[in-house]
Design a protein around this motif. Structure first.
Motif, PDB file in Angstrom:
ATOM      1  N   VAL A   1      22.314 -16.576  -3.541  1.00 50.96           N
ATOM      2  CA  VAL A   1      22.389 -15.816  -5.013  1.00 50.96           C
ATOM      3  C   VAL A   1      23.467 -14.649  -5.158  1.00 50.96           C
ATOM      4  O   VAL A   1      23.947 -13.893  -4.373  1.00 50.96           O
ATOM      5  N   ALA A   2      24.185 -14.563  -6.593  1.00 52.63           N
ATOM      6  CA  ALA A   2      24.954 -13.656  -6.981  1.00 52.63           C
ATOM      7  C   ALA A   2      24.174 -13.059  -7.769  1.00 52.63           C
ATOM      8  O   ALA A   2      23.709 -13.383  -8.840  1.00 52.63           O
ATOM      9  N   LEU A   3      23.985 -11.807  -7.603  1.00 56.75           N
ATOM     10  CA  LEU A   3      23.383 -10.620  -8.479  1.00 56.75           C
ATOM     11  C   LEU A   3      24.086  -9.734  -9.210  1.00 56.75           C
ATOM     12  O   LEU A   3      25.058  -9.190  -8.541  1.00 56.75           O
ATOM     13  N   ARG A   4      24.204  -9.774 -10.458  1.00 56.47           N
ATOM     14  CA  ARG A   4      25.299  -9.189 -11.141  1.00 56.47           C
ATOM     15  C   ARG A   4      24.591  -8.007 -12.143  1.00 56.47           C
ATOM     16  O   ARG A   4      23.484  -8.426 -12.793  1.00 56.47           O
ATOM     17  N   SER A   5      24.937  -6.763 -12.173  1.00 60.35           N
ATOM     18  CA  SER A   5      24.600  -5.950 -13.383  1.00 60.35           C
ATOM     19  C   SER A   5      25.673  -5.048 -13.838  1.00 60.35           C
ATOM     20  O   SER A   5      26.771  -4.898 -13.284  1.00 60.35           O
ATOM     21  N   PHE A   6      25.692  -4.888 -15.272  1.00 58.45           N
ATOM     22  CA  PHE A   6      26.580  -4.122 -16.049  1.00 58.45           C
ATOM     23  C   PHE A   6      26.484  -2.828 -16.224  1.00 58.45           C
ATOM     24  O   PHE A   6      25.095  -2.392 -16.700  1.00 58.45           O
ATOM     25  N   ASP A   7      27.314  -1.944 -15.906  1.00 55.09           N
ATOM     26  CA  ASP A   7      26.891  -0.273 -16.246  1.00 55.09           C
ATOM     27  C   ASP A   7      27.687  -0.170 -17.540  1.00 55.09           C
ATOM     28  O   ASP A   7      29.000   0.118 -17.655  1.00 55.09           O
ATOM     29  N   PRO A   8      27.088   0.065 -18.751  1.00 55.63           N
ATOM     30  CA  PRO A   8      27.491   0.295 -19.897  1.00 55.63           C
ATOM     31  C   PRO A   8      28.495   1.694 -19.862  1.00 55.63           C
ATOM     32  O   PRO A   8      29.440   1.847 -20.773  1.00 55.63           O
ATOM     33  N   VAL A   9      28.209   2.503 -19.239  1.00 57.62           N
ATOM     34  CA  VAL A   9      28.827   3.975 -19.220  1.00 57.62           C
ATOM     35  C   VAL A   9      30.076   3.811 -18.436  1.00 57.62           C
ATOM     36  O   VAL A   9      31.252   4.111 -19.173  1.00 57.62           O
ATOM     37  N   GLN A  10      30.108   3.193 -17.365  1.00 57.94           N
ATOM     38  CA  GLN A  10      31.633   2.693 -16.518  1.00 57.94           C
ATOM     39  C   GLN A  10      32.093   1.768 -17.115  1.00 57.94           C
ATOM     40  O   GLN A  10      33.342   1.416 -16.841  1.00 57.94           O
ATOM     41  N   LYS A  11      31.532   0.974 -17.946  1.00 54.62           N
ATOM     42  CA  LYS A  11      32.058  -0.276 -18.421  1.00 54.62           C
ATOM     43  C   LYS A  11      32.580  -1.331 -17.204  1.00 54.62           C
ATOM     44  O   LYS A  11      33.766  -1.707 -17.558  1.00 54.62           O
ATOM     45  N   SER A  12      31.775  -1.287 -16.279  1.00 54.78           N
ATOM     46  CA  SER A  12      31.988  -2.225 -15.160  1.00 54.78           C
ATOM     47  C   SER A  12      30.721  -3.057 -14.476  1.00 54.78           C
ATOM     48  O   SER A  12      29.776  -2.787 -14.803  1.00 54.78           O
ATOM     49  N   TRP A  13      31.265  -4.174 -13.671  1.00 56.87           N
ATOM     50  CA  TRP A  13      30.115  -4.756 -13.248  1.00 56.87           C
ATOM     51  C   TRP A  13      30.098  -4.536 -11.712  1.00 56.87           C
ATOM     52  O   TRP A  13      31.089  -4.276 -11.060  1.00 56.87           O
ATOM     53  N   ALA A  14      28.856  -4.899 -11.260  1.00 59.23           N
ATOM     54  CA  ALA A  14      28.537  -4.831  -9.699  1.00 59.23           C
ATOM     55  C   ALA A  14      28.054  -6.179  -9.433  1.00 59.23           C
ATOM     56  O   ALA A  14      27.223  -6.686 -10.279  1.00 59.23           O
ATOM     57  N   ILE A  15      28.621  -6.637  -8.210  1.00 61.82           N
ATOM     58  CA  ILE A  15      28.278  -8.033  -7.901  1.00 61.82           C
ATOM     59  C   ILE A  15      27.761  -7.958  -6.346  1.00 61.82           C
ATOM     60  O   ILE A  15      28.523  -7.405  -5.598  1.00 61.82           O
ATOM     61  N   TRP A  16      26.303  -8.656  -6.230  1.00 63.33           N
ATOM     62  CA  TRP A  16      26.047  -8.398  -4.897  1.00 63.33           C
ATOM     63  C   TRP A  16      25.805  -9.914  -4.620  1.00 63.33           C
ATOM     64  O   TRP A  16      25.717 -10.821  -5.069  1.00 63.33           O
ATOM     65  N   TRP A  17      25.914 -10.496  -3.365  1.00 62.97           N
ATOM     66  CA  TRP A  17      25.707 -11.619  -2.561  1.00 62.97           C
ATOM     67  C   TRP A  17      24.623 -11.769  -1.591  1.00 62.97           C
ATOM     68  O   TRP A  17      24.665 -10.952  -0.738  1.00 62.97           O
ATOM     69  N   LEU A  18      23.588 -12.482  -1.906  1.00 58.88           N
ATOM     70  CA  LEU A  18      22.459 -12.691  -0.964  1.00 58.88           C
ATOM     71  C   LEU A  18      22.254 -14.113  -0.477  1.00 58.88           C
ATOM     72  O   LEU A  18      22.139 -15.146  -1.101  1.00 58.88           O
ATOM     73  N   ASP A  19      22.564 -14.347   0.898  1.00 56.11           N
ATOM     74  CA  ASP A  19      22.637 -15.251   1.711  1.00 56.11           C
ATOM     75  C   ASP A  19      21.382 -15.805   2.152  1.00 56.11           C
ATOM     76  O   ASP A  19      20.679 -14.837   2.941  1.00 56.11           O
TER      77      ASP A  19
END
Length: 153
Positions: A63-81
């Motif tokens: 799975v790719a898990l993604r979350s958006f930070d509206p303050v930083q206006k950026s995404w973080a993406i994690w990969w879980l195998d």
């Protein structure tokens, strides 16, 4: 923006192309298919991408898990195998500009420090593309070692 990944909502067929060895001057690629289902989470400020990858040694899930930070206006993406179910990869952090997403992280590969890069492109087309690249020289040069081309299922 929180809707940056809306292009990927739904079910997909995925064509993978991956270098057999990374950061080893390898030019031999393996190709395989897979599937992907993506749905929003966190009220639209995140999403989860459930993948099935059909490699030669046997199919597996990730799975790719993604979350958006509206303050930083950026995404973080994690990969879980699923083959390493207690280990999340370091998150790549970034954003989209003009429909292209660039995401970066400092990581390690075979014990050595590397830069990791994900690029999402063709997001306004019927066949979006994701690619992963690594750099052993702090981003001076990049080796693309995995691409995924998506078509609607």
């Amino acid at each position: 923006m929180a809707g940056d990944f809306d292009f990927q909502i739904g079910s997909w067929r995925v064509w993978h192309r991956r270098l057999k060895m990374r950061l080893a001057d390898c030019n031999e690629w393996e190709e395989f298919d897979g599937t992907c289902d993506m749905r929003p989470i966190l009220g639209g400020d995140g999403n989860i991408e459930d993948n099935v990858l059909h490699i030669a040694s046997g199919s597996y899930r990730a799975v790719a898990l993604r979350s958006f930070d509206p303050v930083q206006k950026s995404w973080a993406i994690w990969w879980l195998d699923a083959r390493s179910p207690h280990s999340l990869d370091v998150p790549v952090i970034g954003r989209f500009e003009d429909g292209v997403g660039h995401f970066y992280a400092d990581d390690r590969f075979d014990g050595q420090p590397i830069r990791l890069r994900f690029i999402w492109s063709r997001t306004n087309s019927a066949s979006p593309r994701w690619e992963q690249a690594m750099s052993a020289d702090d981003g001076a040069t990049w080796e693309v070692n995995w691409t995924m081309d998506f078509t609607r299922a």
